[in-house]
Design an enzyme around this catalytic site. Structure first.
Site, PDB file in Angstrom:
ATOM      1  N   GLY A  30       0.802  -1.212   0.000  1.00 22.92           N
ATOM      2  CA  GLY A  30       0.000   0.000   0.000  1.00 22.92           C
ATOM      3  C   GLY A  30       0.839   1.268   0.000  1.00 22.92           C
ATOM      4  N   GLY A  35       5.898   4.224  -8.367  1.00 20.24           N
ATOM      5  CA  GLY A  35       6.486   2.889  -8.562  1.00 20.24           C
ATOM      6  C   GLY A  35       5.402   1.821  -8.635  1.00 20.24           C
ATOM      7  N   HIS A  36       4.442   1.892  -7.728  1.00 18.98           N
ATOM      8  CA  HIS A  36       3.335   0.931  -7.764  1.00 18.98           C
ATOM      9  C   HIS A  36       2.527   1.102  -9.055  1.00 18.98           C
ATOM     10  CE1 HIS A  36       3.895   1.529  -3.288  1.00 18.98           C
ATOM     11  NE2 HIS A  36       3.899   0.215  -3.341  1.00 18.98           N
ATOM     12  N   GLN A  60       7.757  -9.302   7.724  1.00 17.07           N
ATOM     13  CA  GLN A  60       8.992  -8.829   7.105  1.00 17.07           C
ATOM     14  C   GLN A  60       9.572  -7.602   7.796  1.00 17.07           C
ATOM     15  OE1 GLN A  60       6.895  -8.200   3.236  1.00 17.07           O
ATOM     16  NE2 GLN A  60       8.173  -6.384   3.068  1.00 17.07           N
ATOM     17  N   GLN A 145      12.459  -3.327  -9.620  1.00 15.98           N
ATOM     18  CA  GLN A 145      13.922  -3.454  -9.501  1.00 15.98           C
ATOM     19  C   GLN A 145      14.440  -2.698  -8.270  1.00 15.98           C
ATOM     20  OE1 GLN A 145      16.166  -5.209 -11.135  1.00 15.98           O
ATOM     21  NE2 GLN A 145      17.885  -4.270 -10.020  1.00 15.98           N
ATOM     22  N   ASP A 147      13.743  -2.952  -5.290  1.00 16.56           N
ATOM     23  CA  ASP A 147      14.091  -3.897  -4.226  1.00 16.56           C
ATOM     24  C   ASP A 147      14.861  -5.058  -4.841  1.00 16.56           C
ATOM     25  OD1 ASP A 147      12.520  -2.879  -1.696  1.00 16.56           O
ATOM     26  OD2 ASP A 147      11.215  -2.610  -3.416  1.00 16.56           O
ATOM     27  N   GLN A 150      15.304  -8.414  -3.083  1.00  8.00           N
ATOM     28  CA  GLN A 150      14.004  -9.082  -3.039  1.00  8.00           C
ATOM     29  C   GLN A 150      13.772  -9.844  -4.347  1.00  8.00           C
ATOM     30  OE1 GLN A 150      10.307  -7.356  -1.303  1.00  8.00           O
ATOM     31  NE2 GLN A 150       9.859  -6.779  -3.403  1.00  8.00           N
ATOM     32  N   SER A 183       7.710   4.656  -0.379  1.00  5.27           N
ATOM     33  CA  SER A 183       6.713   5.019   0.636  1.00  5.27           C
ATOM     34  C   SER A 183       7.382   5.727   1.801  1.00  5.27           C
ATOM     35  CB  SER A 183       6.019   3.771   1.164  1.00  5.27           C
ATOM     36  OG  SER A 183       5.654   2.930   0.106  1.00  5.27           O
ATOM     37  N   ARG A 184       8.655   5.453   1.999  1.00  4.91           N
ATOM     38  CA  ARG A 184       9.341   6.014   3.164  1.00  4.91           C
ATOM     39  C   ARG A 184       9.852   7.432   2.925  1.00  4.91           C
ATOM     40  NH1 ARG A 184      10.668   0.214   3.611  1.00  4.91           N
ATOM     41  NH2 ARG A 184       9.889  -0.496   5.624  1.00  4.91           N
TER      42      ARG A 184
HETATM   43  P1  AMP Z   1       6.011  -2.098  -1.458  1.00  6.10           P
HETATM   44  O1  AMP Z   1       4.571  -1.683  -1.411  1.00  6.10           O
HETATM   45  O2  AMP Z   1       6.962  -1.084  -0.937  1.00  6.10           O
HETATM   46  O3  AMP Z   1       6.230  -3.486  -0.909  1.00  6.10           O
HETATM   47  O4  AMP Z   1       6.365  -2.211  -3.002  1.00  6.10           O
HETATM   48  C1  AMP Z   1       5.552  -2.963  -3.872  1.00  6.10           C
HETATM   49  C2  AMP Z   1       6.284  -3.176  -5.155  1.00  6.10           C
HETATM   50  O5  AMP Z   1       6.594  -1.914  -5.733  1.00  6.10           O
HETATM   51  C3  AMP Z   1       7.611  -3.926  -4.962  1.00  6.10           C
HETATM   52  O6  AMP Z   1       7.755  -4.872  -6.001  1.00  6.10           O
HETATM   53  C4  AMP Z   1       8.621  -2.825  -5.074  1.00  6.10           C
HETATM   54  O7  AMP Z   1       9.866  -3.278  -5.556  1.00  6.10           O
HETATM   55  C5  AMP Z   1       7.949  -1.912  -6.073  1.00  6.10           C
HETATM   56  N1  AMP Z   1       8.516  -0.571  -5.986  1.00  6.10           N
HETATM   57  C6  AMP Z   1       8.717   0.170  -4.867  1.00  6.10           C
HETATM   58  N2  AMP Z   1       9.316   1.345  -5.181  1.00  6.10           N
HETATM   59  C7  AMP Z   1       9.505   1.333  -6.523  1.00  6.10           C
HETATM   60  C8  AMP Z   1      10.089   2.247  -7.451  1.00  6.10           C
HETATM   61  N3  AMP Z   1      10.594   3.413  -7.064  1.00  6.10           N
HETATM   62  N4  AMP Z   1      10.124   1.888  -8.747  1.00  6.10           N
HETATM   63  C9  AMP Z   1       9.616   0.691  -9.154  1.00  6.10           C
HETATM   64  N5  AMP Z   1       9.043  -0.202  -8.330  1.00  6.10           N
HETATM   65  C10 AMP Z   1       8.992   0.114  -7.032  1.00  6.10           C
END
Ligand code: AMP
Length: 258
Positions: A30, A35-36, A60, A145, A147, A150, A183-184
């Site tokens: 969320g 990126g999302h 996690q 990418q 992460d 991950q 998100s941070r």
């Molecule tokens: P999270 O909600 O932070 O767990 O991220 C969900 C997905 O979005 C994960 O696959 C992350 O790698 C991806 N993600 C987070 N930040 C970015 C970004 N700046 N660019 C591309 N994908 C991202």
């Protein structure tokens, strides 16, 4: 767009998908940002049915991590998912994913600085992702990418456990100033954000020693700078702390995703 909160409801949705339709899953915690959205758009372009999961996975987060203050805004997230034409949002409760008696964990035994810096983190990631793959049964799963370790962990998991889900990795989305969106980032003051720009600048050197020097010159508290191999691509990755906020970023060094 349907919002479902139980595994049974998700199963009922999944059962309605006809054979031959391609199902894409975008796992998220969320607090949606660009990126999302890039992952949603790729899934929408490539799949017949797009499922996004929205679950802040407690497994996690370490004891000293930021689980309690992790940003949550479900109404806003659902609005964004709807605008991006997501078909189903799976937003389970903690009890739905980890009911009493839960005792099975997936440990992907690969080395990496991010895993060493956050003991138990990738165990939580691997476990929740395998659960999501089993629940949603997607053909393709979309990850960023951003992460990088991950991605390496999940690639290993899918291969080693014959999961039969294809991974699609999308390039890191950055703000105009070069900082990877995260998100941070909302925790950063204007001044901290300015300092944080040393992270993408360091990675831009494409060299471990030079990257370390850039971070040191900027006075950032560096967790690690390392090069690791992901599927034949060398990746330069780093983590820094700015106050109580921890940022990670990486660049593939050759033939990669960026
Ligand atoms: P999270 O909600 O932070 O767990 O991220 C969900 C997905 O979005 C994960 O696959 C992350 O790698 C991806 N993600 C987070 N930040 C970015 C970004 N700046 N660019 C591309 N994908 C991202």
């Amino acid at each position: 767009m349907k919002v479902v909160r139980t595994i049974a409801e998700l199963g009922a949705e999944r059962a309605q998908v006809t054979d031959g339709c391609k199902v894409g899953l975008v796992p998220t915690m969320g607090a949606f940002h660009a990126g999302h959205v890039a992952l949603f758009r790729a899934a929408r372009a490539e799949c017949d049915v797009v499922v996004a999961s929205l679950f802040v996975n407690p497994a996690q987060f370490g004891a000293n991590d930021d689980l309690a203050r992790y940003p949550r805004n479900e109404q806003r997230d659902l609005q964004i998912a709807m605008e991006e034409d997501v078909d189903v949002v799976f937003a389970p409760s903690r009890e739905e994913m980890y009911p009493d008696g839960f005792a099975t964990w997936v440990h992907v035994d690969i080395a990496g600085a991010e895993g060493e810096a956050r003991p138990g983190h990738f165990r939580g990631v691997a476990t929740v992702c395998l659960k999501l793959f089993n629940i949603v049964r997607p053909h393709v799963a979309y990850f960023g990418q951003k992460d990088a370790q991950q991605v390496a962990v999940l690639r290993r998991l899918l291969h080693d456990l014959n999961v039969g889900v294809e991974l699609r990795i999308l390039p890191t989305v950055r703000d105009a100033d070069g900082l990877a969106v995260s998100s941070r980032n909302i925790y950063l003051s204007a001044r901290d954000r300015e300092r944080a720009l040393a992270l993408p600048r360091a990675l831009d050197t494409r060299d471990v020693e030079r990257a370390r020097a850039v971070l040191a010159n900027a006075g950032l508290d560096t967790d690690y700078v390392e090069v690791f191999d992901d599927n034949g691509t060398r990746v330069l990755a780093a983590a820094v702390r700015i106050g109580s906020t921890r940022l990670i970023d990486n660049v593939p060094l050759e033939g990669g995703n960026e």
